[in-house]
Structures are given as C-alpha cells and as structure tokens.
Design a protein around this motif. Structure first.
Motif, PDB file in Angstrom:
ATOM      1  N   ILE A  20      39.217  -7.177   9.958  1.00 41.44           N
ATOM      2  CA  ILE A  20      39.199  -6.965   8.509  1.00 41.44           C
ATOM      3  C   ILE A  20      40.254  -5.958   8.049  1.00 41.44           C
ATOM      4  CG2 ILE A  20      36.761  -7.611   8.329  1.00 41.44           C
ATOM      5  CD1 ILE A  20      36.073  -4.651   8.082  1.00 41.44           C
ATOM      6  N   GLY A  21      41.097  -5.501   8.992  1.00 46.76           N
ATOM      7  CA  GLY A  21      42.216  -4.643   8.614  1.00 46.76           C
ATOM      8  C   GLY A  21      41.913  -3.168   8.513  1.00 46.76           C
ATOM      9  N   ILE A  22      40.869  -2.714   9.212  1.00 49.35           N
ATOM     10  CA  ILE A  22      40.574  -1.279   9.298  1.00 49.35           C
ATOM     11  C   ILE A  22      40.944  -0.823  10.704  1.00 49.35           C
ATOM     12  CG2 ILE A  22      38.767   0.479   9.231  1.00 49.35           C
ATOM     13  CD1 ILE A  22      37.274  -1.251   7.223  1.00 49.35           C
ATOM     14  N   PHE A  23      41.954   0.047  10.788  1.00 50.99           N
ATOM     15  CA  PHE A  23      42.511   0.386  12.089  1.00 50.99           C
ATOM     16  C   PHE A  23      42.175   1.825  12.507  1.00 50.99           C
ATOM     17  CE2 PHE A  23      45.821  -2.554  10.143  1.00 50.99           C
ATOM     18  CZ  PHE A  23      45.203  -3.690  10.640  1.00 50.99           C
ATOM     19  N   GLY A  24      42.222   2.062  13.821  1.00 47.18           N
ATOM     20  CA  GLY A  24      41.973   3.402  14.345  1.00 47.18           C
ATOM     21  C   GLY A  24      41.016   3.437  15.519  1.00 47.18           C
ATOM     22  N   LEU A  25      40.320   2.325  15.770  1.00 47.28           N
ATOM     23  CA  LEU A  25      39.373   2.271  16.897  1.00 47.28           C
ATOM     24  C   LEU A  25      39.959   1.567  18.117  1.00 47.28           C
ATOM     25  CD1 LEU A  25      35.980   1.337  15.147  1.00 47.28           C
ATOM     26  CD2 LEU A  25      36.813   3.599  15.787  1.00 47.28           C
ATOM     27  N   GLU A  26      41.170   1.007  17.970  1.00 43.02           N
ATOM     28  CA  GLU A  26      41.723   0.133  19.002  1.00 43.02           C
ATOM     29  C   GLU A  26      41.874   0.792  20.364  1.00 43.02           C
ATOM     30  OE1 GLU A  26      44.659   2.132  16.537  1.00 43.02           O
ATOM     31  OE2 GLU A  26      43.223   0.587  15.979  1.00 43.02           O
ATOM     32  N   ASN A  27      42.059   2.113  20.418  1.00 41.33           N
ATOM     33  CA  ASN A  27      42.201   2.789  21.717  1.00 41.33           C
ATOM     34  C   ASN A  27      40.896   2.828  22.500  1.00 41.33           C
ATOM     35  OD1 ASN A  27      44.592   3.719  20.124  1.00 41.33           O
ATOM     36  ND2 ASN A  27      45.021   4.836  22.007  1.00 41.33           N
ATOM     37  N   LYS A 106      48.241   5.462  12.212  1.00 40.02           N
ATOM     38  CA  LYS A 106      49.227   6.088  13.081  1.00 40.02           C
ATOM     39  C   LYS A 106      48.861   5.777  14.528  1.00 40.02           C
ATOM     40  CE  LYS A 106      51.409  10.506  14.227  1.00 40.02           C
ATOM     41  NZ  LYS A 106      51.390  11.982  14.013  1.00 40.02           N
ATOM     42  N   PRO A 107      49.749   5.140  15.284  1.00 39.85           N
ATOM     43  CA  PRO A 107      49.398   4.748  16.659  1.00 39.85           C
ATOM     44  C   PRO A 107      49.221   5.943  17.587  1.00 39.85           C
ATOM     45  CG  PRO A 107      51.733   4.382  16.257  1.00 39.85           C
ATOM     46  CD  PRO A 107      51.132   4.757  14.936  1.00 39.85           C
ATOM     47  N   ILE A 108      48.309   5.806  18.530  1.00 42.91           N
ATOM     48  CA  ILE A 108      48.144   6.777  19.612  1.00 42.91           C
ATOM     49  C   ILE A 108      48.575   6.064  20.890  1.00 42.91           C
ATOM     50  CG2 ILE A 108      46.515   8.251  20.857  1.00 42.91           C
ATOM     51  CD1 ILE A 108      44.742   8.207  18.352  1.00 42.91           C
ATOM     52  N   ASN A 109      49.775   6.319  21.325  1.00 47.02           N
ATOM     53  CA  ASN A 109      50.297   5.566  22.474  1.00 47.02           C
ATOM     54  C   ASN A 109      51.029   6.440  23.488  1.00 47.02           C
ATOM     55  OD1 ASN A 109      52.432   5.967  20.596  1.00 47.02           O
ATOM     56  ND2 ASN A 109      53.612   4.323  21.542  1.00 47.02           N
ATOM     57  N   GLU A 110      50.638   7.746  23.524  1.00 46.55           N
ATOM     58  CA  GLU A 110      51.270   8.642  24.497  1.00 46.55           C
ATOM     59  C   GLU A 110      50.680   8.496  25.892  1.00 46.55           C
ATOM     60  OE1 GLU A 110      49.649   9.873  21.794  1.00 46.55           O
ATOM     61  OE2 GLU A 110      51.281  10.270  20.393  1.00 46.55           O
ATOM     62  N   GLY A 113      50.410   3.994  30.363  1.00 49.87           N
ATOM     63  CA  GLY A 113      50.098   2.579  30.206  1.00 49.87           C
ATOM     64  C   GLY A 113      50.436   2.080  28.815  1.00 49.87           C
ATOM     65  N   LEU A 114      50.315   2.967  27.816  1.00 47.54           N
ATOM     66  CA  LEU A 114      50.638   2.594  26.443  1.00 47.54           C
ATOM     67  C   LEU A 114      52.032   3.064  26.046  1.00 47.54           C
ATOM     68  CD1 LEU A 114      47.318   3.404  24.527  1.00 47.54           C
ATOM     69  CD2 LEU A 114      48.012   1.255  25.585  1.00 47.54           C
ATOM     70  N   ASN A 115      52.549   4.064  26.767  1.00 48.19           N
ATOM     71  CA  ASN A 115      53.852   4.629  26.395  1.00 48.19           C
ATOM     72  C   ASN A 115      55.014   3.698  26.691  1.00 48.19           C
ATOM     73  OD1 ASN A 115      53.670   4.847  29.148  1.00 48.19           O
ATOM     74  ND2 ASN A 115      53.659   7.069  29.212  1.00 48.19           N
ATOM     75  N   LYS A 120      58.681   0.462  17.598  1.00 46.95           N
ATOM     76  CA  LYS A 120      59.111  -0.177  16.356  1.00 46.95           C
ATOM     77  C   LYS A 120      58.288  -1.429  16.033  1.00 46.95           C
ATOM     78  CE  LYS A 120      63.888   1.498  16.605  1.00 46.95           C
ATOM     79  NZ  LYS A 120      65.325   1.125  16.684  1.00 46.95           N
ATOM     80  N   LYS A 121      57.783  -2.086  17.066  1.00 40.01           N
ATOM     81  CA  LYS A 121      57.021  -3.319  16.855  1.00 40.01           C
ATOM     82  C   LYS A 121      55.530  -3.131  17.145  1.00 40.01           C
ATOM     83  CE  LYS A 121      60.983  -6.254  18.036  1.00 40.01           C
ATOM     84  NZ  LYS A 121      61.481  -7.340  18.941  1.00 40.01           N
ATOM     85  N   LEU A 122      55.110  -1.866  17.190  1.00 42.48           N
ATOM     86  CA  LEU A 122      53.733  -1.559  17.571  1.00 42.48           C
ATOM     87  C   LEU A 122      52.754  -1.892  16.446  1.00 42.48           C
ATOM     88  CD1 LEU A 122      52.533  -0.456  20.148  1.00 42.48           C
ATOM     89  CD2 LEU A 122      52.626   1.829  19.173  1.00 42.48           C
ATOM     90  N   THR A 123      51.638  -2.505  16.808  1.00 39.82           N
ATOM     91  CA  THR A 123      50.565  -2.800  15.863  1.00 39.82           C
ATOM     92  C   THR A 123      49.230  -2.432  16.513  1.00 39.82           C
ATOM     93  OG1 THR A 123      50.147  -5.056  16.649  1.00 39.82           O
ATOM     94  CG2 THR A 123      51.869  -4.769  14.947  1.00 39.82           C
ATOM     95  N   PRO A 124      48.173  -2.220  15.727  1.00 35.01           N
ATOM     96  CA  PRO A 124      46.852  -1.951  16.313  1.00 35.01           C
ATOM     97  C   PRO A 124      46.398  -3.074  17.250  1.00 35.01           C
ATOM     98  CG  PRO A 124      46.851  -1.493  13.964  1.00 35.01           C
ATOM     99  CD  PRO A 124      48.148  -2.165  14.257  1.00 35.01           C
ATOM    100  N   HIS A 125      46.727  -4.299  16.891  1.00 36.77           N
ATOM    101  CA  HIS A 125      46.317  -5.447  17.711  1.00 36.77           C
ATOM    102  C   HIS A 125      47.016  -5.436  19.070  1.00 36.77           C
ATOM    103  CE1 HIS A 125      45.367  -6.670  13.580  1.00 36.77           C
ATOM    104  NE2 HIS A 125      44.403  -7.388  14.118  1.00 36.77           N
ATOM    105  N   LYS A 126      48.291  -5.014  19.094  1.00 39.04           N
ATOM    106  CA  LYS A 126      49.030  -4.957  20.365  1.00 39.04           C
ATOM    107  C   LYS A 126      48.445  -3.869  21.272  1.00 39.04           C
ATOM    108  CE  LYS A 126      53.471  -6.916  18.969  1.00 39.04           C
ATOM    109  NZ  LYS A 126      54.928  -6.680  18.792  1.00 39.04           N
TER     110      LYS A 126
END
Length: 261
Positions: A20-27, A106-110, A113-115, A120-126
């Motif tokens: 539904i387009g609410i992001f922030g739980l993907e991690n 804002k992505p958390i990808n530090e 495995g995520l870094n 530039k092409k990062l999305t919550p779904h990715k």
C-alpha cells in the motif's frame, strides 16, 4: 501511524505496508512470529530494531481485563530486550502495537549484504527482496527443520576491545553502531572456531549459518544445552568473548540461565 493487533503475522504486516506504499519496515523482512512478539525481544535485523519504529504498546492485565498503554520511552528497549521480559509484566499480555514511520523514505542499507545494492536505483521492495533472499539461503524454514533462529546475540564491545580483536583478526566481521560501540557477528566468531556442522546427540550447528542450532534428529534439551555450552566455551577461549543466548530457556517451572546449566 499504524495500529496493529498482536495476532497479525509480522512478515504479512511488512508485505502489506509495502503493497500500500507505506515504507520503513522492509529491513525486518521474513522474521517469523507475530506482531505482539516484536516488542518483547525488540526484534531487529539489517540495521533496524523495533524500538526505532515503536510509538506505543497496548497491554491487557489478565486479572482484570483492563487495558493499559505504554509509550516507547517506558518500554526500556535494549538489544534484544524490553521491560516486557521482566517479571513486572508477567500478568499482562500485549494486544496491539503502535508503529510510527516517516513519510519521506530513507533506505537503511549500511549493513553487510545490503551495502552492495545500487543506491541510485534502490527501492524498499529491492531491500525487502534482497533480505528475503539472504535469509532463505542462510536460515532453514522452521516448518521444515526445527530451529529457533539465531541462538546467540551478536556481542557488543567497546572500541578499546575492538582494536585488540581486529589486530589479531584482520577479516573480522563487525558493524559500527550509532553510539560508537562495535557489534561483532556471532556467526562469524562461531565459524572461526570451526564449529559449523558440529553435532551433539540430535542437535547440530547449522552448516550454512553457524548462529543457528537445528534439531537434526530428535534432539533433547540436554543435547541443545550441551551444544550451546560448547559454542560459548570455544568462542570465549579463542576470542575472550562470552556469547549470550538470544533464545530464552525454560525448565518445567521457570526460566533458566544458560550460565548456570
């Protein structure tokens, strides 16, 4: 702001918010269990913990059925810990949680495995798909192979101890926290003790992820405890770090401390 009942499946919540387009739980993707369990152990993965998104917890007092709301600052969240693990709340049950997410994602990808993902092409779904892929490769499905996920916590050490440790171990796997403390990957410590695949009775250290103990063949509680003790002793001997269990151990009457077993 999300208000979620405790009986919902955690990963279903994560998938629903993405849909539904609410992001922030993907991690926190693919963590088994229910929403009501999340605050108790302050679940966390890939640089995000439940405390980072918590607004409040609704509790029911079992004796009177009265409902009480506890706000985040009174939950005393710590690493895999909260006030709900104490005897103070033994007569309460969590019935719902309040979650607060930022509208500007804002992505958390530090985290390791995520870094490697393209910023530039990062999305919550990715991020969600990448974490699911990593977890499926490393962590056996408990429906197929009995396990409780990560058996031990990742130890957190200060910078002084970290300097000594990395001097002797150049390829040390670690993560620098916001407060400057260093989180060491417990799985790496166990692996470097050459313990992967070790079997005691019916319990085994998983071949793909050393942080997991599986029920290989009708393991008894003593098999699991003996294997956990072997892991702790070997890691302490090699790295001078005593691992603490992330799982909780219960006897017939009450909770047990692995150091005393």
């Amino acid at each position: 702001m999300l208000h979620v009942n405790s009986g919902e499946k955690w990963n279903e919540l994560v998938k629903y918010t993405l849909k539904i387009g609410i992001f922030g739980l993907e991690n926190l993707a693919l963590i088994p269990g229910l929403v009501g369990s999340a605050p108790i152990n302050n679940i966390g993965a890939y640089g995000l913990e439940f405390k980072d998104i918590c607004s409040y917890i609704d509790l029911m007092f079992l004796k009177t059925k009265k409902i009480k709301r506890i706000y985040k600052k009174f939950c005393y969240f710590g690493y895999r810990h909260s006030i709900f693990k104490t005897n103070k709340f033994k007569d309460y049950v969590i019935i719902s949680v309040g979650i607060k997410l930022y509208k500007k994602w804002k992505p958390i990808n530090e985290y390791n495995g995520l870094n490697i993902l393209n910023n530039k092409k990062l999305t919550p779904h990715k991020i969600y798909n990448k974490i699911c892929s990593i977890r499926k490769k490393k962590i056996p499905n408990p429906k197929n192979i009995a396990n409780a996920g990560s058996f031990f916590k990742n130890p957190i050490i200060n910078y002084k101890k970290f300097k000594i440790l990395i001097k002797k171990n150049k390829n040390l796997h670690f993560y620098i926290q916001k407060n400057g403390d260093i989180k060491i990957y417990a799985g790496w410590l166990i692996e470097k003790c050459n313990l992967k695949g070790t079997i005691i009775g019916g319990a085994q250290i998983h071949n793909k992820q050393a942080l997991i103990i599986i029920n290989k063949n009708n393991a008894t509680p003593n098999d699991i405890i003996s294997l956990a003790r072997k892991i702790r002793n070997n890691v302490a001997k090699k790295f001078n770090i005593w691992l603490e269990p992330e799982v909780r151990l219960y006897g017939s009457k009450n909770e047990k401390n692995i150091q005393k077993l």
